[in-house]
Design a protein around this motif. Structure first.
Motif, short mmCIF file in Angstrom:
data_model
loop_
_atom_site.label_atom_id
_atom_site.label_comp_id
_atom_site.label_asym_id
_atom_site.label_seq_id
_atom_site.Cartn_x
_atom_site.Cartn_y
_atom_site.Cartn_z
N ARG A 223 0.84 -1.20 0.00
CA ARG A 223 0.00 0.00 0.00
C ARG A 223 0.87 1.25 0.00
O ARG A 223 0.60 2.21 -0.72
CB ARG A 223 -0.93 0.00 1.21
CG ARG A 223 -2.15 -0.89 1.05
CD ARG A 223 -3.17 -0.64 2.15
NE ARG A 223 -2.64 -0.89 3.49
CZ ARG A 223 -2.63 -2.08 4.10
NH1 ARG A 223 -3.14 -3.14 3.47
NH2 ARG A 223 -2.16 -2.21 5.31
N TYR A 224 1.94 1.23 0.79
CA TYR A 224 2.86 2.36 0.86
C TYR A 224 3.50 2.62 -0.52
O TYR A 224 3.59 3.75 -0.97
CB TYR A 224 3.92 2.09 1.92
CG TYR A 224 5.02 3.11 1.98
CD1 TYR A 224 4.77 4.41 2.42
CD2 TYR A 224 6.32 2.79 1.60
CE1 TYR A 224 5.78 5.36 2.47
CE2 TYR A 224 7.34 3.72 1.65
CZ TYR A 224 7.06 5.01 2.09
OH TYR A 224 8.06 5.94 2.14
N LEU A 225 3.91 1.55 -1.19
CA LEU A 225 4.50 1.70 -2.52
C LEU A 225 3.49 2.25 -3.51
O LEU A 225 3.83 3.08 -4.36
CB LEU A 225 5.06 0.36 -3.01
CG LEU A 225 6.31 -0.16 -2.31
CD1 LEU A 225 6.68 -1.53 -2.86
CD2 LEU A 225 7.46 0.81 -2.45
N ARG A 226 2.23 1.80 -3.43
CA ARG A 226 1.20 2.33 -4.33
C ARG A 226 0.99 3.82 -4.08
O ARG A 226 0.82 4.60 -5.02
CB ARG A 226 -0.10 1.56 -4.14
CG ARG A 226 -0.14 0.23 -4.89
CD ARG A 226 -1.53 -0.36 -4.93
NE ARG A 226 -2.00 -0.77 -3.60
CZ ARG A 226 -1.79 -1.96 -3.06
NH1 ARG A 226 -1.11 -2.88 -3.72
NH2 ARG A 226 -2.26 -2.25 -1.87
N GLU A 227 1.02 4.23 -2.81
CA GLU A 227 0.86 5.66 -2.50
C GLU A 227 2.02 6.48 -3.06
O GLU A 227 1.82 7.55 -3.63
CB GLU A 227 0.78 5.86 -0.98
CG GLU A 227 -0.50 5.36 -0.36
CD GLU A 227 -0.46 5.43 1.16
OE1 GLU A 227 0.45 6.11 1.72
OE2 GLU A 227 -1.32 4.80 1.80
N LEU A 228 3.24 5.96 -2.91
CA LEU A 228 4.40 6.66 -3.46
C LEU A 228 4.32 6.77 -4.98
O LEU A 228 4.63 7.81 -5.57
CB LEU A 228 5.70 5.94 -3.06
CG LEU A 228 6.14 6.08 -1.60
CD1 LEU A 228 7.38 5.25 -1.37
CD2 LEU A 228 6.39 7.53 -1.26
N ASN A 229 3.88 5.71 -5.61
CA ASN A 229 3.76 5.72 -7.07
C ASN A 229 2.70 6.72 -7.49
O ASN A 229 2.88 7.45 -8.46
CB ASN A 229 3.40 4.30 -7.58
CG ASN A 229 3.42 4.23 -9.08
OD1 ASN A 229 4.14 4.98 -9.73
ND2 ASN A 229 2.62 3.35 -9.63
N ALA A 230 1.60 6.79 -6.76
CA ALA A 230 0.54 7.75 -7.10
C ALA A 230 1.04 9.17 -6.95
O ALA A 230 0.77 10.04 -7.78
CB ALA A 230 -0.68 7.50 -6.22
N GLN B 87 3.26 9.98 -9.87
CA GLN B 87 2.47 10.20 -11.07
C GLN B 87 1.83 11.59 -11.06
O GLN B 87 1.77 12.27 -12.08
CB GLN B 87 1.38 9.13 -11.20
CG GLN B 87 1.92 7.72 -11.41
CD GLN B 87 2.73 7.57 -12.69
OE1 GLN B 87 2.41 8.19 -13.71
NE2 GLN B 87 3.79 6.80 -12.63
N GLN B 88 1.35 12.03 -9.89
CA GLN B 88 0.74 13.37 -9.79
C GLN B 88 1.79 14.45 -9.98
O GLN B 88 1.54 15.48 -10.58
CB GLN B 88 0.03 13.54 -8.43
CG GLN B 88 -1.23 12.73 -8.32
CD GLN B 88 -1.84 12.85 -6.94
OE1 GLN B 88 -1.27 13.48 -6.04
NE2 GLN B 88 -3.02 12.24 -6.76
N ALA B 89 3.00 14.23 -9.42
CA ALA B 89 4.07 15.23 -9.54
C ALA B 89 4.55 15.34 -10.99
O ALA B 89 4.97 16.40 -11.43
CB ALA B 89 5.23 14.87 -8.62
N ALA B 90 4.49 14.25 -11.72
CA ALA B 90 4.95 14.26 -13.10
C ALA B 90 3.98 15.00 -14.02
O ALA B 90 4.37 15.52 -15.05
CB ALA B 90 5.13 12.82 -13.60
#
Length: 117
Positions: free
Chosen positions: A103-110, A113-116
């Protein structure tokens, strides 16, 4: 002629190295390893001449058989069976610690993605 010259040069160089190893063997700090090299170096020097002789012998044999101009036939290709379909396996996070980490990795990935965007 170049092959013969290479064979002679390799024999001379290797005989010189054998002589050097013999001097090392007969010196005060010489070992039987040096004596082994004395016997090996001439063999190394004769190897190119042996290969030249062997290739020439095979070429003459191929010419006598009439197969000198024939190209070798490619090896038959074995038929590879198609892979079996994998059963659909649903991956579940049975370990709570692993699930929390995922879950933590999914949050980091999200967030990335938003920052990009």
């Amino acid at each position: 002629m170049a092959i013969i010259a290479t064979c002679l040069v390799s024999l001379l160089v290797c005989c010189g190295l054998a002589w050097w190893q013999w001097d090392r063997f007969t010196s005060a700090n010489g070992t039987f390893q040096n004596l082994g090299y004395v016997l090996q170096w001439p063999l190394f020097g004769l190897f190119p001449a042996f290969m030249f002789w062997r290739i020439r012998k095979l070429r003459l044999k191929a010419e006598a058989d009439g197969t000198a101009d024939e190209k070798p036939k490619p090896a038959p290709v074995a038929e590879v069976p198609a892979p079996r379909p994998r059963p659909d396996v649903k991956v579940t996070d049975e370990d709570e610690e692993l699930a929390a980490y995922n879950r933590y990795l999914r949050e980091l990935n999200a967030r990335d993605q938003q920052a990009a965007e």
